[in-house]
Each structure stands twice: as C-alpha cells, then as structure tokens.
Design a protein around this motif. Structure first.
Motif, PDB file in Angstrom:
ATOM      1  N   VAL A 145       0.837  -1.204   0.000  1.00  0.00           N
ATOM      2  CA  VAL A 145       0.000   0.000   0.000  1.00  0.00           C
ATOM      3  C   VAL A 145       0.870   1.252   0.000  1.00  0.00           C
ATOM      4  N   LEU A 146       1.899   1.250   0.830  1.00  0.00           N
ATOM      5  CA  LEU A 146       2.751   2.430   0.963  1.00  0.00           C
ATOM      6  C   LEU A 146       3.453   2.793  -0.350  1.00  0.00           C
ATOM      7  N   VAL A 147       4.079   1.803  -1.004  1.00  0.00           N
ATOM      8  CA  VAL A 147       4.807   2.108  -2.238  1.00  0.00           C
ATOM      9  C   VAL A 147       3.851   2.516  -3.350  1.00  0.00           C
ATOM     10  N   HIS A 148       2.632   1.989  -3.323  1.00  0.00           N
ATOM     11  CA  HIS A 148       1.672   2.378  -4.361  1.00  0.00           C
ATOM     12  C   HIS A 148       1.055   3.750  -4.079  1.00  0.00           C
ATOM     13  N   GLN A 149       1.113   4.188  -2.839  1.00  0.00           N
ATOM     14  CA  GLN A 149       0.756   5.573  -2.526  1.00  0.00           C
ATOM     15  C   GLN A 149       1.685   6.517  -3.284  1.00  0.00           C
ATOM     16  N   TYR A 150       2.978   6.235  -3.170  1.00  0.00           N
ATOM     17  CA  TYR A 150       3.972   7.007  -3.908  1.00  0.00           C
ATOM     18  C   TYR A 150       3.713   6.911  -5.412  1.00  0.00           C
ATOM     19  N   TYR A 151       3.446   5.701  -5.866  1.00  0.00           N
ATOM     20  CA  TYR A 151       3.253   5.468  -7.298  1.00  0.00           C
ATOM     21  C   TYR A 151       2.114   6.330  -7.851  1.00  0.00           C
ATOM     22  N   LEU A 152       0.957   6.329  -7.160  1.00  0.00           N
ATOM     23  CA  LEU A 152      -0.188   7.109  -7.635  1.00  0.00           C
ATOM     24  C   LEU A 152       0.107   8.610  -7.597  1.00  0.00           C
ATOM     25  N   LEU A 153       0.806   9.060  -6.562  1.00  0.00           N
ATOM     26  CA  LEU A 153       1.129  10.484  -6.478  1.00  0.00           C
ATOM     27  C   LEU A 153       2.046  10.916  -7.619  1.00  0.00           C
TER      28      LEU A 153
END
Length: 320
Positions: free
Chosen positions: A217-225
């Motif tokens: 979840v955390l790395v995909h937060q970065y990805y979407l941003l």
C-alpha cells in the motif's frame, strides 16, 4: 509517585499530554512554515479529467496504510489481552503522536505501553518491536532489490562498496548467531528467539501477511502520487526507486517530524537520474508526510487529550 495526591497526578498527566501534543504540532508547523508551494502545478493537476480517480485512490491507500497497521497491532496485542479495532486505533494513533517528538519514533513504544499495566510494559515493547520489525525486514529486502536495480540502470554506488556491504551483512548475521547464547544481565539473543517462538504461529503468519500488504500500500501511494503529477517512468522502475528511497532515508537517524525532508532529499538524488521535476518530487514527499503522519497525529492528539490511562488500567484489572 504514591506520595503525590490524586489532583497533582491528574495535573501532571494533563501537563504531559499538553507537552506532547504541543511539541507534535510545533514540529509540524515549523516544517510547513519553511515550505514553498508551487500552486500552479497543483491547480493544473486538479483540473485533469482523471484527477478524481487519483485523489480517491490516494485517499483510499492512505486509509488502508493506517488501518492495516491497526489490524497488525490488534493481532499482536491479543497475546496480552484481546482488544477491539477501536481500542487498537487509539493505541496506534497515540503511539504515533508520542513518536513524532522522539528520534526515529521510539516514543511510540511508550505511547502504547501507557495503555497497559506496568507489569506488561516489557511485553508491549517487545510486541511493538515485532510489529515494526517485520515491516523493517520488508523495507530492507525490497529496498536492497530496488537500490541494486536503480544502480544497475544508473550506477551511483561502485561495485566494490556493494560487495563490501553484502560481505559485512553476511558477517553480521554469522556473528549474531554465534553469540546468541551470550548473556548480558540475564538477557541474550536466544531470549529474544525464545520469546518469538512463544508467539502462536497463526499470529506470526497474520503479522507477516499484514506487513506485506502495508508495504505494498505504501509504495503504491507514492506510485499514484507520481503518476498524478505526470511522472512517466515504467511501473517496475518507479517502484524500485521508491523502495530505494524508503530504505536509504529510513536507515538514517531522524525525527518523524522532518521525515519528509530526508526522504525528499534522497528522492531528489535518485529521481534526478530520470529527469523528474524537482517541484514534483518535493510535492510528493510533502504530500506523503501530510497524509501518513500529520493527519494521524491530529487524530491521535485528540485521543491523547481525552484518554485516561488510569481508567483503562482499572478496567483491565476488573476484567482480569
């Protein structure tokens, strides 16, 4: 503190709460005051046709990031006493609030221990270490993979240093296992392994799965941003850079209040190889900090001011 009257104890408790909350928001305000915002970039991105999709996705991942952590703590805390999701939420968010005013968030341990009888303080510290430890293992594992991949694309670490690092890591592991039975003041590494083995396998299994989900979840937060700000880098490469940033920044001593500045500095260096706009990198780092730290601390501060540890302790005693 038995010699203190109940009123003095209540006053000192309130004073402690106000100091922690005051320091937390002082650190937050001091960091935000020094930030400059490129509002043109932000306004432009908000007008994109798919902006709603990104915002909803980012907010959903923000919620899941903390909710999974709450489920992790609920899972581990049952070893001492079963707690509800609501109780776990209070303990996690108050722990984060304590953590922001201490180096590397170590105050989180005291924040959670505050909810339990003193006799269980050692167990709470150990369980919190288990909760965070598995997260660190994922961060190190995927971070090393990401760093090696980014270094393969744009070499910034000489091969000699990489060989030395892995040689030192292997040596450290061998030393740890060779001295695990050496006791210092009655404690040894074997004691830790014994405590770990006493935790039911089902709880370990659930902790491992939830930790993996939280890291994802955390790395995909970065990805979407980054996608929201039109960073066009291949999916795997972008995740590798994010994993590397998370590892390199987290391995340095820091206060959580300035965590975004440290991660932002590392991100500027690594994303510089891919020509990413510096403003975008700064905006993403600050956004992650606001979403994952400032919002939970704001809620945790409310819980901290309202929570009565003495009442919780009495309830625990009555239940027992």
């Amino acid at each position: 503190m038995k010699f203190l009257s109940p009123k003095i104890k209540q006053f000192l408790l309130l004073l402690l709460k106000l100091i922690v909350v005051g320091l937390a928001f002082y650190f937050i305000q001091s960091q935000l005051a020094d930030k400059e915002w490129d509002w043109n970039i932000i306004a432009e991105k908000w007008q994109q046709p798919n902006a709603v999709f990104f915002i909803v996705g980012i907010l959903t991942l923000t919620f899941l990031n903390r909710f999974i952590e709450i489920l992790k703590w609920k899972n581990l805390a049952q070893i001492i006493e079963p707690i509800s999701i609501w109780e776990s939420t209070k303990q996690v968010l108050i722990g984060i609030t304590f953590g922001i005013v201490t180096p590397n968030g170590i105050g989180e341990y005291a924040g959670k221990a505050w909810f339990y009888n003193r006799k269980n303080a050692g167990k709470i510290v150990f369980l919190n270490a288990v909760c965070n430890g598995i997260q660190v293992i994922y961060a190190v594992t995927f971070g090393l993979i990401g760093t090696l991949y980014v270094n393969y694309l744009h070499e910034f670490i000489p091969s000699t240093y990489i060989y030395l690092f892995f040689g030192g890591l292997l040596a450290a592991i061998l030393i740890i296992f060779s001295i695990k039975n050496i006791s210092i003041k009655g404690y040894s590494l074997q004691t830790i392994f014994t405590f770990l083995s006493e935790i039911p396998k089902e709880i370990h299994r659930k902790n491992i799965i939830l930790a993996f989900l939280r890291y994802t979840v955390l790395v995909h937060q970065y990805y979407l941003l980054y996608r929201f700000f039109d960073v066009e880098i291949a999916y795997g490469t972008l995740l590798a850079v994010v994993a590397s940033i998370y590892l390199l920044a987290s391995s340095l001593p820091n206060f959580q209040a300035i965590d975004f500045a440290l991660k932002g500095s590392v991100a500027l260096f690594l994303f510089g190889f891919f020509g990413v706009n510096e403003w975008v990198i700064a905006l993403v780092a600050t956004s992650i900090w606001l979403l994952n730290l400032v919002i939970p601390i704001s809620i945790g501060s409310v819980f901290l001011l309202l929570f009565n540890p003495k009442k919780k302790s009495l309830n625990s005693t009555e239940t027992a």
